[in-house]
Design an enzyme around this catalytic site. Structure first.
Site, PDB file in Angstrom:
ATOM      1  N   SER A 183       0.840  -1.195   0.000  1.00 32.35           N
ATOM      2  CA  SER A 183       0.000   0.000   0.000  1.00 32.35           C
ATOM      3  C   SER A 183       0.883   1.256   0.000  1.00 32.35           C
ATOM      4  O   SER A 183       0.576   2.237  -0.670  1.00 32.35           O
ATOM      5  CB  SER A 183      -0.907   0.001   1.237  1.00 32.35           C
ATOM      6  OG  SER A 183      -0.125  -0.071   2.416  1.00 32.35           O
ATOM      7  N   CYS A 217       3.113  -7.005   1.646  1.00 24.51           N
ATOM      8  CA  CYS A 217       2.041  -6.465   2.480  1.00 24.51           C
ATOM      9  C   CYS A 217       1.277  -7.646   3.065  1.00 24.51           C
ATOM     10  O   CYS A 217       0.714  -8.457   2.306  1.00 24.51           O
ATOM     11  CB  CYS A 217       1.142  -5.607   1.595  1.00 24.51           C
ATOM     12  SG  CYS A 217      -0.323  -4.960   2.409  1.00 24.51           S
ATOM     13  N   CYS A 261       2.826  -6.659   9.898  1.00 25.61           N
ATOM     14  CA  CYS A 261       2.564  -5.604   8.901  1.00 25.61           C
ATOM     15  C   CYS A 261       3.929  -5.051   8.522  1.00 25.61           C
ATOM     16  O   CYS A 261       4.753  -4.767   9.406  1.00 25.61           O
ATOM     17  CB  CYS A 261       1.689  -4.512   9.514  1.00 25.61           C
ATOM     18  SG  CYS A 261       1.616  -2.984   8.546  1.00 25.61           S
ATOM     19  N   THR A 262       4.181  -4.903   7.237  1.00 21.59           N
ATOM     20  CA  THR A 262       5.523  -4.489   6.813  1.00 21.59           C
ATOM     21  C   THR A 262       5.849  -3.056   7.243  1.00 21.59           C
ATOM     22  O   THR A 262       7.020  -2.704   7.384  1.00 21.59           O
ATOM     23  CB  THR A 262       5.696  -4.660   5.289  1.00 21.59           C
ATOM     24  OG1 THR A 262       4.598  -4.033   4.619  1.00 21.59           O
ATOM     25  CG2 THR A 262       5.745  -6.129   4.907  1.00 21.59           C
TER      26      THR A 262
HETATM   27  N1  DGL Z   1       2.031  -2.719   5.003  1.00 19.86           N
HETATM   28  C1  DGL Z   1       0.747  -3.344   5.032  1.00 19.86           C
HETATM   29  C2  DGL Z   1       0.808  -4.713   5.711  1.00 19.86           C
HETATM   30  O1  DGL Z   1       1.858  -5.349   5.706  1.00 19.86           O
HETATM   31  C3  DGL Z   1      -0.464  -2.576   5.502  1.00 19.86           C
HETATM   32  C4  DGL Z   1      -0.396  -1.118   5.747  1.00 19.86           C
HETATM   33  C5  DGL Z   1      -1.721  -0.423   5.561  1.00 19.86           C
HETATM   34  O2  DGL Z   1      -2.582  -0.508   6.463  1.00 19.86           O
HETATM   35  O3  DGL Z   1      -1.882   0.154   4.496  1.00 19.86           O
HETATM   36  O4  DGL Z   1      -0.159  -5.192   6.211  1.00 19.86           O
END
Ligand code: DGL
Length: 251
Positions: free
Chosen positions: A15, A77, A179-180
């Site tokens: 994202s 993600c 979450c990354t």
């Molecule tokens: N980086 C995303 C993940 O690993 C999510 C971040 C967002 O909420 O946009 O879940």
């Protein structure tokens, strides 16, 4: 296994900036593979969206990705992996890798395991299955809805207090960063809980290397790293920031 590909190219998607943590590890392992990072920064967060909306947005980006005929694509993600990887694998014919919360090694390390992820990841069937398979009565899951957008907006001037205020105030023996985006605040989270922190970054990057390893040896020219979609100026800046300060990601 991907064979006979002259110039391997991999598209990495998140994202926003979170997936740059995974992009960085992939670039490091595959120095002769070209990478294009796709993001949707102006519409972060994804973590509160329902499955249908997530699939719609991610599929729009994968339509773009498929035009470049990539050797593979990586969903950097956890939310996108949890909610859309089955749909994408059914639709597209290139290999698609994802990332999942590293619950297994964290639970195996013993004691209370705190799993942090987005609300959409926590609600997903794939997360429930993962938890049922590897979690135990000492596994505590917390959906954080504000942490990823906070990191997206503030990474280059991240304040420890700002991150800590958005974390569950509890004790833990291990923490899973599901979450990354959270991986970019790993140092702060680790020192706040004062325990080992787990994520799926290395596992996914190793998996990509296994898939592309053979064709990588055939390519002689320098690697290209491109940023496409969303705020590509910011994404490149974050990549360079990680490059300059590798300890951001180090264990
Ligand atoms: N980086 C995303 C993940 O690993 C999510 C971040 C967002 O909420 O946009 O879940």
């Amino acid at each position: 296994m991907v064979n006979n590909v002259q110039n391997p190219s991999v598209c990495v998607f998140d994202s926003g900036i979170g997936g740059i943590s995974l992009l960085f590890e992939c670039v490091r392992r595959l120095p002769r593979v070209d990478f294009t990072y796709f993001a949707d920064n102006y519409r972060v967060p994804y973590g509160n969206l329902p499955r249908a909306e997530l699939i719609k947005r991610i599929d729009e980006i994968f339509e773009e990705i498929s035009k470049s005929n990539p050797s593979a694509a990586v969903l950097a993600c956890n939310t996108a992996t949890a909610q859309s990887i089955d749909f994408l694998r059914n639709k597209y014919d290139f290999p698609i890798l994802g990332i999942q919360p590293a619950i297994k090694p964290a639970v195996e390390s013993g004691g209370k395991c705190l799993v942090l992820a987005t609300p959409s990841t926590v609600k997903s069937e794939s997360f429930k299955n993962l938890l049922e398979r590897y979690g135990n009565s000492n596994t505590c899951v917390v959906a954080c809805d504000k942490l990823a957008p906070y990191i997206e907006q503030n990474l280059l001037n991240l304040s420890a207090t700002g991150v800590e205020n958005l974390l569950p105030q509890c004790k833990a023996d291990s923490v899973v960063l599901g979450c990354t985006h959270y991986v970019l605040a790993k140092k702060i989270i680790q020192s706040f809980y004062d325990c080992p922190v787990y994520d799926g970054i290395v596992g996914t990057a190793d998996h990509l290397k296994n898939i592309l390893g053979i064709c990588d040896h055939n390519v002689q020219r320098a690697q290209k790293i491109a940023f496409s979609g969303g705020d590509s100026y910011k994404n490149r800046k974050v990549f360079n920031y990680i490059l300059m300060q590798e300890e951001v990601l180090s264990p």
